[in-house]
Scaffold this motif. Structure first.
Motif, PDB file in Angstrom:
ATOM      1  N   ARG A 130       0.822  -1.215   0.000  1.00 23.86           N
ATOM      2  CA  ARG A 130       0.000   0.000   0.000  1.00 23.86           C
ATOM      3  C   ARG A 130       0.852   1.259   0.000  1.00 23.86           C
ATOM      4  O   ARG A 130       0.563   2.220  -0.716  1.00 23.86           O
ATOM      5  N   LEU A 131       1.922   1.259   0.796  1.00 24.33           N
ATOM      6  CA  LEU A 131       2.738   2.465   0.964  1.00 24.33           C
ATOM      7  C   LEU A 131       3.808   2.646  -0.111  1.00 24.33           C
ATOM      8  O   LEU A 131       4.208   3.776  -0.396  1.00 24.33           O
ATOM      9  N   VAL A 132       4.275   1.542  -0.699  1.00 24.24           N
ATOM     10  CA  VAL A 132       5.393   1.639  -1.635  1.00 24.24           C
ATOM     11  C   VAL A 132       4.993   1.299  -3.071  1.00 24.24           C
ATOM     12  O   VAL A 132       5.265   2.066  -3.990  1.00 24.24           O
ATOM     13  N   PHE A 133       4.359   0.163  -3.272  1.00 26.88           N
ATOM     14  CA  PHE A 133       4.162  -0.313  -4.638  1.00 26.88           C
ATOM     15  C   PHE A 133       2.869   0.146  -5.293  1.00 26.88           C
ATOM     16  O   PHE A 133       2.860   0.457  -6.488  1.00 26.88           O
ATOM     17  N   ASP A 134       1.791   0.213  -4.548  1.00 27.47           N
ATOM     18  CA  ASP A 134       0.520   0.624  -5.160  1.00 27.47           C
ATOM     19  C   ASP A 134       0.553   2.017  -5.781  1.00 27.47           C
ATOM     20  O   ASP A 134      -0.060   2.228  -6.828  1.00 27.47           O
ATOM     21  N   PRO A 135       1.260   2.991  -5.198  1.00 25.53           N
ATOM     22  CA  PRO A 135       1.283   4.326  -5.820  1.00 25.53           C
ATOM     23  C   PRO A 135       2.123   4.409  -7.096  1.00 25.53           C
ATOM     24  O   PRO A 135       2.090   5.423  -7.787  1.00 25.53           O
ATOM     25  N   LEU A 136       2.892   3.362  -7.417  1.00 27.03           N
ATOM     26  CA  LEU A 136       3.828   3.404  -8.532  1.00 27.03           C
ATOM     27  C   LEU A 136       3.333   2.608  -9.735  1.00 27.03           C
ATOM     28  O   LEU A 136       2.617   1.622  -9.581  1.00 27.03           O
ATOM     29  N   THR A 137       3.780   3.026 -10.902  1.00 32.51           N
ATOM     30  CA  THR A 137       3.540   2.247 -12.117  1.00 32.51           C
ATOM     31  C   THR A 137       4.572   1.124 -12.178  1.00 32.51           C
ATOM     32  O   THR A 137       5.579   1.135 -11.449  1.00 32.51           O
ATOM     33  N   SER A 138       4.371   0.189 -13.100  1.00 37.55           N
ATOM     34  CA  SER A 138       5.341  -0.891 -13.293  1.00 37.55           C
ATOM     35  C   SER A 138       6.710  -0.337 -13.677  1.00 37.55           C
ATOM     36  O   SER A 138       7.745  -0.811 -13.193  1.00 37.55           O
ATOM     37  N   ALA A 139       6.715   0.679 -14.526  1.00 43.26           N
ATOM     38  CA  ALA A 139       7.987   1.290 -14.928  1.00 43.26           C
ATOM     39  C   ALA A 139       8.673   1.950 -13.735  1.00 43.26           C
ATOM     40  O   ALA A 139       9.895   1.858 -13.578  1.00 43.26           O
ATOM     41  N   GLN A 140       7.906   2.596 -12.874  1.00 39.33           N
ATOM     42  CA  GLN A 140       8.493   3.244 -11.693  1.00 39.33           C
ATOM     43  C   GLN A 140       9.031   2.218 -10.709  1.00 39.33           C
ATOM     44  O   GLN A 140      10.054   2.455 -10.057  1.00 39.33           O
ATOM     45  N   ILE A 141       8.373   1.072 -10.616  1.00 38.53           N
ATOM     46  CA  ILE A 141       8.873   0.002  -9.742  1.00 38.53           C
ATOM     47  C   ILE A 141      10.226  -0.488 -10.250  1.00 38.53           C
ATOM     48  O   ILE A 141      11.159  -0.689  -9.463  1.00 38.53           O
ATOM     49  N   ARG A 142      10.347  -0.662 -11.557  1.00 36.15           N
ATOM     50  CA  ARG A 142      11.646  -1.062 -12.122  1.00 36.15           C
ATOM     51  C   ARG A 142      12.699   0.018 -11.876  1.00 36.15           C
ATOM     52  O   ARG A 142      13.846  -0.283 -11.539  1.00 36.15           O
TER      53      ARG A 142
END
Length: 160
Positions: A130-142
């Protein structure tokens, strides 16, 4: 700030760097606090205790030397010793002299300690998501993964 001069060789941050630094420092302060609150509320654990349990759970035979556990948890040995003593009283781990080298102490995760971790993990993972991954797109996670690797490498170089 201005470029470095002979009078002031400081390499000041430019506007983009300063804004990025401030964003990162805010995350470095607020994220551990938010994760700690979730763990305390839902599981009665501190974030450090969770890291100790998780570190031991991933070790061969769920056992590490205390000095290695300190590296895994980024904890100082005195603090780690206090926390593991409390955890040992709760039956979550045991400590014993390393039979291969009596100068070291081994910490081993018990079945009860593993169960505490198993019970706490779903809520913790949900908070991380919820705090780290949900706010990001797949590209931003990479991008985050690559940024984290580069920063970790820089920190590893600093430790040498």
């Amino acid at each position: 700030m201005a470029d470095p001069t002979p009078e002031d060789p400081t390499r000041w941050l430019d506007t983009d760097e300063l804004e990025s630094w401030m964003a990162l420092t805010t995350v470095m302060i607020r994220l551990p606090a938010a994760l700690g609150r979730q763990l305390q509320r839902d599981s009665g654990l501190t974030h450090f205790e969770y890291q100790v349990l998780a570190g031991l759970s991933q070790a061969p035979e769920r056992t590490l030397r205390m000095s290695d556990l300190a590296v895994v948890t980024e904890g100082q040995l005195p603090r780690l010793s206090q926390v593991t003593a409390r955890m040992e009283k709760r039956g979550w781990l045991t400590r014993a002299t390393d039979p291969s080298d009596g100068r070291f102490t081994l910490a081993s995760l018990t079945d009860d300690g593993l169960q505490v971790l198993v019970d706490a993990a779903p809520g913790h993972v949900e908070a991380v998501r919820r705090l780290v991954f949900d706010p990001l797109t797949s590209a931003q996670i990479r991008q985050l993964r690559e940024i984290g690797r580069r920063l970790r490498s820089s920190l590893d170089d600093e430790d040498r």
